[in-house]
Write a protein that holds these residues in place. Structure first.
Motif, PDB file in Angstrom:
ATOM      1  N   TYR A  99       0.899  -1.174  -0.092  1.00  0.00           N
ATOM      2  CA  TYR A  99       0.141   0.144  -0.047  1.00  0.00           C
ATOM      3  C   TYR A  99       1.095   1.301   0.019  1.00  0.00           C
ATOM      4  O   TYR A  99       0.625   2.241  -0.833  1.00  0.00           O
ATOM      5  CB  TYR A  99      -0.836   0.073   1.265  1.00  0.00           C
ATOM      6  N   GLU A 100       1.979   1.464   0.964  1.00  0.00           N
ATOM      7  CA  GLU A 100       2.782   2.501   1.042  1.00  0.00           C
ATOM      8  C   GLU A 100       3.344   2.785  -0.279  1.00  0.00           C
ATOM      9  O   GLU A 100       3.658   3.789  -0.672  1.00  0.00           O
ATOM     10  CB  GLU A 100       3.768   2.535   2.245  1.00  0.00           C
TER      11      GLU A 100
ATOM     12  N   THR B 134       0.599   5.347   7.615  1.00  0.00           N
ATOM     13  CA  THR B 134      -0.716   4.932   7.105  1.00  0.00           C
ATOM     14  C   THR B 134       0.005   3.651   6.498  1.00  0.00           C
ATOM     15  O   THR B 134       0.401   3.719   5.423  1.00  0.00           O
ATOM     16  CB  THR B 134      -1.370   5.570   6.231  1.00  0.00           C
ATOM     17  N   THR B 135      -0.199   2.278   7.122  1.00  0.00           N
ATOM     18  CA  THR B 135       0.304   1.042   6.334  1.00  0.00           C
ATOM     19  C   THR B 135      -0.750   0.306   6.367  1.00  0.00           C
ATOM     20  O   THR B 135      -1.938   0.741   6.712  1.00  0.00           O
ATOM     21  CB  THR B 135       1.408   0.534   7.315  1.00  0.00           C
ATOM     22  N   GLU B 136      -0.778  -1.006   5.679  1.00  0.00           N
ATOM     23  CA  GLU B 136      -2.102  -1.807   5.345  1.00  0.00           C
ATOM     24  C   GLU B 136      -2.528  -2.177   6.947  1.00  0.00           C
ATOM     25  O   GLU B 136      -3.809  -2.122   7.197  1.00  0.00           O
ATOM     26  CB  GLU B 136      -1.451  -2.833   4.521  1.00  0.00           C
TER      27      GLU B 136
ATOM     28  N   THR C 271      -2.080  -0.639   9.763  1.00  0.00           N
ATOM     29  CA  THR C 271      -2.679   0.397  10.504  1.00  0.00           C
ATOM     30  C   THR C 271      -4.254   0.698   9.901  1.00  0.00           C
ATOM     31  O   THR C 271      -5.003   1.016  10.764  1.00  0.00           O
ATOM     32  CB  THR C 271      -1.874   1.816  10.757  1.00  0.00           C
ATOM     33  N   ILE C 272      -4.219   0.578   8.726  1.00  0.00           N
ATOM     34  CA  ILE C 272      -5.595   1.165   7.993  1.00  0.00           C
ATOM     35  C   ILE C 272      -6.685  -0.002   8.450  1.00  0.00           C
ATOM     36  O   ILE C 272      -7.834  -0.015   8.963  1.00  0.00           O
ATOM     37  CB  ILE C 272      -5.354   0.952   6.551  1.00  0.00           C
TER      38      ILE C 272
ATOM     39  N   GLU D 227      -7.611   0.439  11.771  1.00  0.00           N
ATOM     40  CA  GLU D 227      -8.688   1.507  12.025  1.00  0.00           C
ATOM     41  C   GLU D 227     -10.000   1.268  11.392  1.00  0.00           C
ATOM     42  O   GLU D 227     -10.985   1.712  12.084  1.00  0.00           O
ATOM     43  CB  GLU D 227      -8.091   2.664  11.375  1.00  0.00           C
TER      44      GLU D 227
ATOM     45  N   VAL E 109      -8.839   6.575   2.825  1.00  0.00           N
ATOM     46  CA  VAL E 109      -7.976   7.024   3.752  1.00  0.00           C
ATOM     47  C   VAL E 109      -7.571   8.411   3.302  1.00  0.00           C
ATOM     48  O   VAL E 109      -7.040   8.761   2.369  1.00  0.00           O
ATOM     49  CB  VAL E 109      -6.686   6.275   3.849  1.00  0.00           C
TER      50      VAL E 109
ATOM     51  N   VAL F 262      -5.564  11.809   3.920  1.00  0.00           N
ATOM     52  CA  VAL F 262      -4.042  12.337   4.537  1.00  0.00           C
ATOM     53  C   VAL F 262      -4.245  13.965   4.540  1.00  0.00           C
ATOM     54  O   VAL F 262      -4.319  14.327   3.384  1.00  0.00           O
ATOM     55  CB  VAL F 262      -3.049  11.748   3.781  1.00  0.00           C
TER      56      VAL F 262
ATOM     57  N   ASN G 279      -4.628  11.917  10.062  1.00  0.00           N
ATOM     58  CA  ASN G 279      -5.129  11.074   8.911  1.00  0.00           C
ATOM     59  C   ASN G 279      -6.745  10.963   9.147  1.00  0.00           C
ATOM     60  O   ASN G 279      -6.988  10.930  10.599  1.00  0.00           O
ATOM     61  CB  ASN G 279      -4.586   9.585   8.691  1.00  0.00           C
TER      62      ASN G 279
ATOM     63  N   ILE H 101     -10.087   8.067   8.622  1.00  0.00           N
ATOM     64  CA  ILE H 101     -10.419   6.994   7.533  1.00  0.00           C
ATOM     65  C   ILE H 101     -12.070   7.183   7.484  1.00  0.00           C
ATOM     66  O   ILE H 101     -12.614   7.932   8.376  1.00  0.00           O
ATOM     67  CB  ILE H 101     -10.612   5.436   8.583  1.00  0.00           C
TER      68      ILE H 101
END
Length: 213
Positions: free
Chosen positions: A74-75, A163-165, A167-168, A171, A192, A194, A205, A207
Motif C-alpha cells: 500500500y505504502e 498509514t500502512t496496510e 494500521t488501516i 482503524e 484514507v 491524509v 489522517n 478513515i
C-alpha cells in the motif's frame, strides 16, 4: 539536505526517490503552509470522548486529479502516486504553473472478498484548487486523469501516525466496533484521507466510511 531527508522518508515506504523530485519537493516546502481545504459541510458529530469521536460530512461534486497504482505494498502505491501528483502540481501541467496544494489527499482502497487485506489497486486523488475547478490544467503525465467525482457523504474518524496496510485495517476494524452493525455504509470500499506530508511522524489522517447512495 532537504532531498536527503525526503529520500530517507521514501525508503521507509520501500520506494526510491528520483532526482527529478528535488524541484517539486523544494517548491512544496516553500509553499507548505498555504493549503486550501477541500470544501464540505458537517452533517452530524459525535464526541462523547476523543476516542469515540466521529462526524458525518457531505462533500460536493468536484474535479480531482487521480492516479491508480497497484504495487506490492500500500505504502508503495500511495508514494509513487503522490510523486506523480506533486510533479503535476509543481508545473508539469499545460499551464506550466504551480497549482497550489489542497488537503486532504484521498486514497481510495478496496478490501478483498475475505475482508482481511487490501486489494492491490489504490486510487490517489488530489482535489483541484478552486481557481482551477472550472478549467483544470492538463497533466503532462498520461497516468494522471482529471475526474469529475460525484458528491460524497462520509462518516469520518481521525487517527494519527503512519498509514500502512496494517494500521488501516486496524482503524477500519475499530471504527466498525464504534458504529456497530449498519447497512448504510459500504463494506468493501473505504477512503484514507491524509492531511500532512509523510515526513511528519504523528501526522493526522482520517478513515472515511462511505454512505450508500
Amino acid at each position: 539536505q532537504l532531498f536527503a531527508h525526503w529520500e530517507a522518508v521514501a525508503s521507509t515506504h520501500r520506494v526510491s526517490l528520483p532526482r527529478d523530485m528535488a524541484g517539486p519537493i523544494a517548491q512544496m516546502t516553500r509553499h507548505g503552509r498555504l493549503r486550501e481545504p477541500v470544501p464540505y459541510a458537517t452533517l452530524a458529530r459525535r464526541d462523547k470522548s476523543e476516542e469515540e469521536a466521529y462526524e458525518e460530512r457531505q462533500y460536493p461534486a468536484g474535479k480531482w486529479a487521480c492516479v491508480t497504482m497497484g504495487e506490492a505494498m500500500y505504502e508503495q502505491s500511495i508514494s509513487l502516486s503522490f510523486m506523480k501528483l506533486m510533479r503535476y502540481i509543481c508545473k508539469e501541467n499545460s499551464g506550466g504553473c504551480y497549482l497550489g496544494m489542497t488537503v486532504p489527499v484521498l486514497n481510495e482502497i478496496h478490501l478483498t472478498k475475505e475482508g482481511t487485506e487490501l486489494a492491490r489497486e489504490v486510487l490517489t486523488a488530489f482535489y483541484l484548487p478552486a481557481a482551477f475547478q472550472q478549467n483544470p490544467p492538463i497533466p503532462m503525465d498520461p497516468e494522471i486523469q482529471i475526474m469529475e467525482r460525484a458528491p460524497l457523504r462520509v462518516i469520518t474518524r481521525v487517527f494519527y501516525g503512519m498509514t500502512t496496510e496494517e494500521t488501516i485495517l486496524r482503524e477500519i476494524s475499530l471504527f466498525w466496533e464504534l458504529l456497530g452493525s449498519t447497512d448504510t455504509v459500504l463494506r468493501e470500499t473505504y477512503i484514507v484521507a491524509v492531511y500532512e506530508n509523510p515526513s511528519i511522524p504523528q501526522r493526522r489522517n482520517e478513515i472515511w466510511f462511505i454512505r450508500r447512495a
